[in-house]
Design an enzyme around this catalytic site. Structure first.
Site, PDB file in Angstrom:
ATOM      1  N   MET A  21       0.822  -1.207   0.000  1.00  0.00           N
ATOM      2  CA  MET A  21       0.000   0.000   0.000  1.00  0.00           C
ATOM      3  C   MET A  21       0.860   1.262   0.000  1.00  0.00           C
ATOM      4  O   MET A  21       0.650   2.167  -0.811  1.00  0.00           O
ATOM      5  CB  MET A  21      -0.936   0.008   1.212  1.00  0.00           C
ATOM      6  CG  MET A  21      -1.779   1.264   1.312  1.00  0.00           C
ATOM      7  SD  MET A  21      -3.041   1.241   2.587  1.00  0.00           S
ATOM      8  CE  MET A  21      -2.055   1.068   4.073  1.00  0.00           C
ATOM      9  N   SER A  49       6.547   3.605  12.298  1.00  0.00           N
ATOM     10  CA  SER A  49       5.114   3.468  12.577  1.00  0.00           C
ATOM     11  C   SER A  49       4.809   4.170  13.885  1.00  0.00           C
ATOM     12  O   SER A  49       5.641   4.218  14.793  1.00  0.00           O
ATOM     13  CB  SER A  49       4.747   1.983  12.691  1.00  0.00           C
ATOM     14  OG  SER A  49       3.470   1.812  13.267  1.00  0.00           O
ATOM     15  N   SER A  50       3.602   4.687  13.999  1.00  0.00           N
ATOM     16  CA  SER A  50       3.227   5.367  15.243  1.00  0.00           C
ATOM     17  C   SER A  50       3.076   4.401  16.417  1.00  0.00           C
ATOM     18  O   SER A  50       2.988   4.839  17.560  1.00  0.00           O
ATOM     19  CB  SER A  50       1.924   6.148  15.044  1.00  0.00           C
ATOM     20  OG  SER A  50       0.882   5.292  14.629  1.00  0.00           O
ATOM     21  N   CYS A  51       3.065   3.092  16.144  1.00  0.00           N
ATOM     22  CA  CYS A  51       2.969   2.127  17.250  1.00  0.00           C
ATOM     23  C   CYS A  51       4.262   2.053  18.058  1.00  0.00           C
ATOM     24  O   CYS A  51       4.316   1.362  19.078  1.00  0.00           O
ATOM     25  CB  CYS A  51       2.596   0.748  16.731  1.00  0.00           C
ATOM     26  SG  CYS A  51       3.935  -0.105  15.877  1.00  0.00           S
ATOM     27  N   TYR A  82       6.777  -5.828  16.764  1.00  0.00           N
ATOM     28  CA  TYR A  82       6.814  -4.994  15.556  1.00  0.00           C
ATOM     29  C   TYR A  82       7.341  -3.605  15.898  1.00  0.00           C
ATOM     30  O   TYR A  82       8.184  -3.046  15.176  1.00  0.00           O
ATOM     31  CB  TYR A  82       5.411  -4.904  14.962  1.00  0.00           C
ATOM     32  CG  TYR A  82       5.305  -4.024  13.744  1.00  0.00           C
ATOM     33  CD1 TYR A  82       5.784  -4.452  12.505  1.00  0.00           C
ATOM     34  CD2 TYR A  82       4.707  -2.767  13.816  1.00  0.00           C
ATOM     35  CE1 TYR A  82       5.673  -3.647  11.380  1.00  0.00           C
ATOM     36  CE2 TYR A  82       4.600  -1.952  12.695  1.00  0.00           C
ATOM     37  CZ  TYR A  82       5.082  -2.397  11.488  1.00  0.00           C
ATOM     38  OH  TYR A  82       4.987  -1.594  10.374  1.00  0.00           O
ATOM     39  N   LYS A 120      10.752  -1.549  14.528  1.00  0.00           N
ATOM     40  CA  LYS A 120      10.703  -0.227  13.904  1.00  0.00           C
ATOM     41  C   LYS A 120      11.565   0.785  14.667  1.00  0.00           C
ATOM     42  O   LYS A 120      12.217   1.644  14.061  1.00  0.00           O
ATOM     43  CB  LYS A 120       9.257   0.255  13.812  1.00  0.00           C
ATOM     44  CG  LYS A 120       8.437  -0.490  12.773  1.00  0.00           C
ATOM     45  CD  LYS A 120       8.986  -0.235  11.368  1.00  0.00           C
ATOM     46  CE  LYS A 120       8.130  -0.823  10.284  1.00  0.00           C
ATOM     47  NZ  LYS A 120       8.640  -0.534   8.931  1.00  0.00           N
ATOM     48  N   ASN A 142      -2.143   5.698  11.400  1.00  0.00           N
ATOM     49  CA  ASN A 142      -2.850   4.598  10.739  1.00  0.00           C
ATOM     50  C   ASN A 142      -3.181   4.982   9.299  1.00  0.00           C
ATOM     51  O   ASN A 142      -3.747   6.052   9.052  1.00  0.00           O
ATOM     52  CB  ASN A 142      -4.143   4.291  11.490  1.00  0.00           C
ATOM     53  CG  ASN A 142      -3.887   3.876  12.919  1.00  0.00           C
ATOM     54  OD1 ASN A 142      -3.348   2.811  13.187  1.00  0.00           O
ATOM     55  ND2 ASN A 142      -4.265   4.735  13.855  1.00  0.00           N
ATOM     56  N   HIS A 190      -5.768  -4.223   9.248  1.00  0.00           N
ATOM     57  CA  HIS A 190      -6.034  -3.199  10.250  1.00  0.00           C
ATOM     58  C   HIS A 190      -7.530  -2.895  10.296  1.00  0.00           C
ATOM     59  O   HIS A 190      -8.311  -3.375   9.476  1.00  0.00           O
ATOM     60  CB  HIS A 190      -5.225  -1.931   9.933  1.00  0.00           C
ATOM     61  CG  HIS A 190      -3.751  -2.126  10.111  1.00  0.00           C
ATOM     62  ND1 HIS A 190      -2.909  -2.401   9.059  1.00  0.00           N
ATOM     63  CD2 HIS A 190      -2.969  -2.090  11.220  1.00  0.00           C
ATOM     64  CE1 HIS A 190      -1.670  -2.519   9.512  1.00  0.00           C
ATOM     65  NE2 HIS A 190      -1.673  -2.337  10.815  1.00  0.00           N
ATOM     66  N   LYS A 222     -16.078  -6.044   5.984  1.00  0.00           N
ATOM     67  CA  LYS A 222     -17.201  -6.600   6.737  1.00  0.00           C
ATOM     68  C   LYS A 222     -18.529  -5.967   6.329  1.00  0.00           C
ATOM     69  O   LYS A 222     -19.517  -6.663   6.089  1.00  0.00           O
ATOM     70  CB  LYS A 222     -16.978  -6.395   8.245  1.00  0.00           C
ATOM     71  CG  LYS A 222     -16.013  -7.374   8.881  1.00  0.00           C
ATOM     72  CD  LYS A 222     -15.980  -7.163  10.389  1.00  0.00           C
ATOM     73  CE  LYS A 222     -15.144  -8.204  11.089  1.00  0.00           C
ATOM     74  NZ  LYS A 222     -15.211  -8.056  12.560  1.00  0.00           N
TER      75      LYS A 222
END
Length: 307
Positions: free
Chosen positions: A15, A108-110, A137, A141, A166, A180, A188
């Site tokens: 992506m 990543s913001s995580c 993860y 990072k 995100n 995600h 869904k």
């Protein structure tokens, strides 16, 4: 970067990578280098060294990663740690060895502490415990951005890092086990509408708040920083606005045209209560997002399910 510069986009089919490719082409860059995973295993140190020796890219966008949602992060913990460490270490090191002029690493913001003050400033990195479900993860990072930082300090490299919020958009992952929250909800609700279901189950309470950025906006931010930014501060990239998962579900329900009910499975985990980035730094550097959430979700839905 010059229009004729040789640019390697690692992870070009994903992506983020595909959005960066679209952006570069739109800006007149055509000397782009790619390798599909079947052609080049980025976990293989020798293979990556051979690729850099042969191709000699001048600039690198490091968007390749092993990624997933809460369940995938929590299930494949060792795999996520190992594969991401190997991919980024090989590319960053070979970029140094072969004299790459500039590299941009997508973190990543995580990586921020689970209970970080909101909105999250870049300086909050490593000030508290991580969210347990995606800790491996996140650690990988963090190692990547610290590798960029310290290669700059020791070797005089020009390697920068960014922390996107995100993301969503074209070429997202819609596998319900590994995706995600936003693409999972899109799938869904779409399938429930097509199959005339009475309800859609959504995990958690709906109370956590999340920030979402359209991936083509991220690509524009990365292009902007690659052209203008030099520094050891890893830069947040986001909108500076968040939304509750409950509000997000209602928005996606409306966009997809699903007429049934939403059922909340509160036995499933919520994850971090809130994750909103402070984007004052990147705003001060001359970039701001341009795609609103409803517009971006509508574009994404049309791209995946209506075309």
């Amino acid at each position: 970067m010059e229009k004729a510069s040789k640019i390697y986009i690692a992870g070009h089919t994903g992506m983020v990578g595909s959005a960066i490719v679209r952006n570069l082409k739109a800006n007149g860059f055509s000397n782009l280098v790619f390798r599909a995973s079947g052609e080049l295993d980025l976990k293989d140190q020798k293979a990556v060294a051979g690729f850099f020796e042969t191709e000699k890219p001048e600039y690198v966008f490091l968007a390749a990663a092993k990624v997933g949602g809460i369940e995938a992060n929590n299930t494949y913990r060792g795999q996520f740690l190992y594969e991401n460490l190997m991919i980024q270490s090989n590319i960053i090191h070979q970029s140094y060895v072969h004299g790459v002029k500039k590299l941009l690493f997508l973190a990543s913001s995580c990586i921020y502490p689970k209970m970080a003050p909101q909105p999250i400033k870049e300086e909050y990195l490593l000030t508290g415990a991580l969210e347990p479900t995606n800790e491996p993860y996140a650690i990988a990072k963090i190692a990547g951005l610290k590798m960029c930082e310290n290669y700059n300090l020791q070797y005089g490299c020009n390697f920068i890092s960014v922390m996107p919020t995100n993301l969503y958009g074209p070429n997202d992952n819609y596998d319900l086990k590994n995706s995600h929250v936003l693409p999972a909800l899109l799938r869904k609700f779409h399938e429930a509408k097509v199959n005339n279901k009475d309800s859609v189950e959504v995990w958690g309470s709906g109370s956590p708040r999340r920030e979402f950025l359209y991936v083509d906006d991220l690509a524009e931010a990365c292009f902007h920083l690659m052209q203008t930014y030099h520094g050891n501060v890893s830069v947040n990239i986001g909108t500076g606005k968040d939304i509750s998962i409950k509000e997000l579900a209602q928005l996606i329900k409306r966009i997809t045209g699903f007429k049934g009910e939403i059922e909340w499975n509160t036995k499933k985990p919520d994850g971090t209560p809130r994750k909103l980035l402070d984007v004052s730094l990147i705003n001060s550097l001359g970039w701001k997002y341009s795609t609103g959430l409803e517009e971006g979700i509508s574009l994404t839905y049309a791209d995946k399910f209506l075309n």
